[in-house]
Design a protein around this motif. Structure first.
Motif, short mmCIF file in Angstrom:
data_model
loop_
_atom_site.label_atom_id
_atom_site.label_comp_id
_atom_site.label_asym_id
_atom_site.label_seq_id
_atom_site.Cartn_x
_atom_site.Cartn_y
_atom_site.Cartn_z
N TYR A 98 0.81 -1.22 0.00
CA TYR A 98 0.00 0.00 0.00
C TYR A 98 0.84 1.27 0.00
N GLU A 99 2.15 1.15 -0.16
CA GLU A 99 3.04 2.31 -0.01
C GLU A 99 2.63 3.49 -0.89
N SER A 100 2.09 3.21 -2.06
CA SER A 100 1.75 4.28 -2.99
C SER A 100 0.45 4.99 -2.61
N THR A 101 -0.30 4.44 -1.69
CA THR A 101 -1.57 5.06 -1.29
C THR A 101 -1.37 5.99 -0.10
N ARG A 157 -0.49 -5.36 -12.65
CA ARG A 157 -0.24 -4.64 -13.91
C ARG A 157 -0.17 -3.12 -13.67
N GLU A 158 -0.96 -2.63 -12.71
CA GLU A 158 -0.93 -1.22 -12.35
C GLU A 158 0.24 -0.90 -11.42
N ASP A 159 1.07 -1.91 -11.14
CA ASP A 159 2.26 -1.79 -10.30
C ASP A 159 1.91 -1.30 -8.89
N SER A 161 -0.07 0.81 -7.86
CA SER A 161 -0.13 2.28 -7.78
C SER A 161 -1.36 2.72 -6.97
N ALA A 162 -1.35 3.98 -6.57
CA ALA A 162 -2.48 4.52 -5.82
C ALA A 162 -3.76 4.43 -6.65
N SER A 163 -3.68 4.74 -7.95
CA SER A 163 -4.88 4.67 -8.78
C SER A 163 -5.34 3.21 -8.95
N GLY A 164 -4.39 2.28 -9.02
CA GLY A 164 -4.75 0.86 -9.09
C GLY A 164 -5.48 0.40 -7.84
N TRP A 165 -4.95 0.81 -6.67
CA TRP A 165 -5.62 0.46 -5.41
C TRP A 165 -6.99 1.12 -5.30
N GLU A 166 -7.12 2.34 -5.78
CA GLU A 166 -8.42 3.01 -5.73
C GLU A 166 -9.43 2.29 -6.61
N ASP A 167 -8.98 1.82 -7.78
CA ASP A 167 -9.87 1.04 -8.65
C ASP A 167 -10.31 -0.24 -7.93
#
Length: 186
Positions: A98-101, A157-159, A161-167
């Motif tokens: 979760y580091e990117s969030t 695939r989203e690595d 990322s914060a946007s990947g976790w939000e999705d």
């Protein structure tokens, strides 16, 4: 002879009592929510508080068809579906990446603890009920398993990322809300 009959009756009563109790975790008393509903509301609230800021529409299809089929299942089959889905959500969030969030770690921990409690209680219910799943239930569970596998690959695939976790959190929130209403729809 009389003592054997007494013990047989006692054993039969205990065995029958255990089976009829069913899943007390899911049972609702008059004017009060079940423990499942309490923890379900907690997980929904925690996920919303974790930073549910959707900047774009997620590119993930929600499995509405599976939920429509689940509404036709018997209660014990629905419990099995709910358990499997919550276990898949728990596994998805267990990566810990979760580091990117901007999520608060205490909120994530509370969310995970509530998920763990729900899954362990439901798993115990399933063991006590000894539910045999029909082919249609197994088919829906397989499709849901593939859905969560897709979510895992999407996140990778989203690595992470914060946007990947939000999705992912947007889709998981929809799952939690549907699961919360699944048994009450009967």
């Amino acid at each position: 002879m009389g003592s054997i009959s007494f013990w047989m009756c006692l054993v039969m009563a205990i065995c029958t009592w255990n089976k009829t109790i069913g899943c007390t975790w899911m049972r609702t008393l008059p004017r009060s929510p079940s423990m499942f509903q309490v923890f379900s509301n907690n997980t929904i609230t925690m996920l919303k508080k974790m930073g549910h800021e959707v900047s774009r529409e997620p590119q993930i299809t929600f499995p509405d068809n599976q939920y429509r089929q689940v509404n036709k299942f018997k209660a014990d089959e629905q419990i099995a579906f709910i358990s499997q889905t919550l276990n898949a959500i728990k596994k998805l969030f267990s990566s810990g990446k979760y580091e990117s969030t901007a999520w608060d770690q205490k909120g994530v921990d509370k969310f995970m603890n509530d998920l763990y409690r729900q899954t362990s209680e439901l798993d115990q219910c399933l063991k006590a009920m000894k539910t045999r799943l029909s082919k249609s239930v197994k088919r829906v569970n397989k499709k849901m398993s593939l859905h969560f596998k897709f979510l895992k690959h999407y996140l990778k695939r989203e690595d992470y990322s914060a946007s990947g976790w939000e999705d992912i959190s947007t889709v998981v929130l929809a799952h939690l809300q549907r699961l919360d209403t699944t048994l009450s729809s009967k």
